[in-house]
Design an enzyme around this catalytic site. Structure first.
Site, short mmCIF file in Angstrom:
data_model
loop_
_atom_site.label_atom_id
_atom_site.label_comp_id
_atom_site.label_asym_id
_atom_site.label_seq_id
_atom_site.Cartn_x
_atom_site.Cartn_y
_atom_site.Cartn_z
CG ASN A 77 -1.92 -1.13 1.19
OD1 ASN A 77 -2.51 -1.41 0.15
ND2 ASN A 77 -2.11 -1.80 2.33
CB CYS A 86 -3.90 -5.44 -5.23
SG CYS A 86 -4.24 -3.86 -6.02
N GLY A 87 -6.99 -6.68 -6.64
CA GLY A 87 -7.62 -7.21 -7.83
C GLY A 87 -7.28 -6.48 -9.11
CG ASN A 88 -8.91 -2.70 -10.36
OD1 ASN A 88 -9.56 -3.37 -11.16
ND2 ASN A 88 -9.47 -1.73 -9.64
CG ASN A 196 -9.63 -2.34 1.73
OD1 ASN A 196 -8.84 -1.53 1.28
ND2 ASN A 196 -9.28 -3.60 2.00
CD GLU A 214 -7.74 0.50 -2.75
OE1 GLU A 214 -7.11 -0.53 -2.41
OE2 GLU A 214 -7.63 1.03 -3.86
NE ARG A 215 -5.72 -3.40 4.75
CZ ARG A 215 -5.40 -4.69 4.91
NH1 ARG A 215 -5.48 -5.25 6.10
NH2 ARG A 215 -5.02 -5.42 3.87
N GLY A 224 -10.56 -3.32 -7.04
CA GLY A 224 -11.07 -4.61 -7.49
C GLY A 224 -11.57 -5.48 -6.35
CB SER A 225 -10.03 -6.68 -3.20
OG SER A 225 -9.59 -5.47 -2.62
#
Length: 285
Positions: A77, A86-88, A196, A214-215, A224-225
């Site tokens: 992060n 991290c989906g994206n 998040n 986002e955290r 994404g997540s």
């Protein structure tokens, strides 16, 4: 740990290390490839690169290294902390690796576990983010409770996608002052690893509007997540089906919660490639 910062490097050697700048719907990443160069990412280095005035700027930093599958991905992060998922960024890197190898399907490993990606056609990339974590211990929460509706004002839903999520369903997500709302719940005592935070409203039975804090990062244009977690939460609460469109500040993702996991599909962009200079790296020591 594998990474890209080489301690022996000095300014006089005039050597830096290469990186790629990518984004998925404005959720932006610095990506470094450690498959051919050994590097150690430290919190200070991650924070330095993340700075949007004094560094490059990113929501997350991702490191590609050799793994049991086609590649292993590690995520950091902007505050230097790590994230298992991290989906994206996974979709962006999958697209890069598909172009590199000519493959249309990949097996990637992360601290979240094995993830599978594929070319969805028309420039879109899909990744299976795995099954959601719905038990309080897996997310994790601080104590045993029903994760469908937490004992927090607004009754949010808790979901794990390799990282913790707290989803609030509201009347109008665009009216929530997210910069104030998000940090209030990121550090809530029910979430020992922070969380998040999403605010979402239902547009239709297969359509959600969502915004995200986002955290370890702050307000981002997409996540994404977080999109996966919000889709799962909406389906569990009977607000939508298991296949939905999610409109974020940066664009649209399509989420499909199937028997084999939560599939996420959307566009990616490789914006540019560059090199971090030895001068910059030395300034972070």
């Amino acid at each position: 740990m594998r990474g890209v910062y080489m301690p022996a490097m000095s300014m006089t050697e005039n050597i830096g290390f290469p990186f790629m700048k990518m984004h998925g719907l404005g959720n932006d990443f610095v990506v470094v490839d450690a498959r051919v160069q050994d590097i150690a990412i430290t919190p200070a280095l991650a924070q330095g690169i993340a700075h949007r005035q004094f560094g490059v700027g990113f929501d997350q930093l991702a490191v590609i290294s050799n793994g049991a599958g086609d590649a292993h991905l590690t995520f950091y992060n902007a505050d230097g902390s790590t994230s298992a998922a991290c989906g994206n960024a996974t979709r962006c890197i999958a697209r890069h690796l598909m172009l590199e190898t000519g493959k249309d399907a990949l097996h990637l490993t992360t601290d979240r576990g094995d993830l599978y990606a594929r070319d969805a056609g028309e420039g879109l990339t899909s990744v299976n983010m795995g099954q959601p974590q719905l038990d309080w211990q897996e997310i994790p929460l601080a104590e045993e409770m029903d994760t469908l509706e937490l004992p927090i004002e607004g009754g949010p839903t808790a979901t794990g996608m390799g990282n913790p999520h707290c989803t609030f369903f509201v009347e109008d997500a665009d009216l929530i002052p997210l910069a104030e709302f998000g940090p209030r719940y990121e550090h809530h005592p029910l979430y020992p690893e922070r969380t998040n935070v999403q605010v979402a409203h239902i547009v239709g039975p297969d359509h959600i509007r969502m915004r995200v804090w986002e955290r370890g990062v702050g307000v981002t244009l997409a996540s994404g997540s977080s999109s996966c977690a919000t889709a799962v939460a909406a389906a569990r609460r009977g607000l939508t089906g298991r296949r939905v469109r999610i409109d974020l500040d940066g664009g649209t993702l399509w989420i499909d919660w199937r028997e084999d996991g939560v599939w996420m599909t959307g566009p990616t962009m490789h914006v540019f490639s560059g090199t971090l200079t030895a001068e910059f790296l030395d300034s972070l020591r």
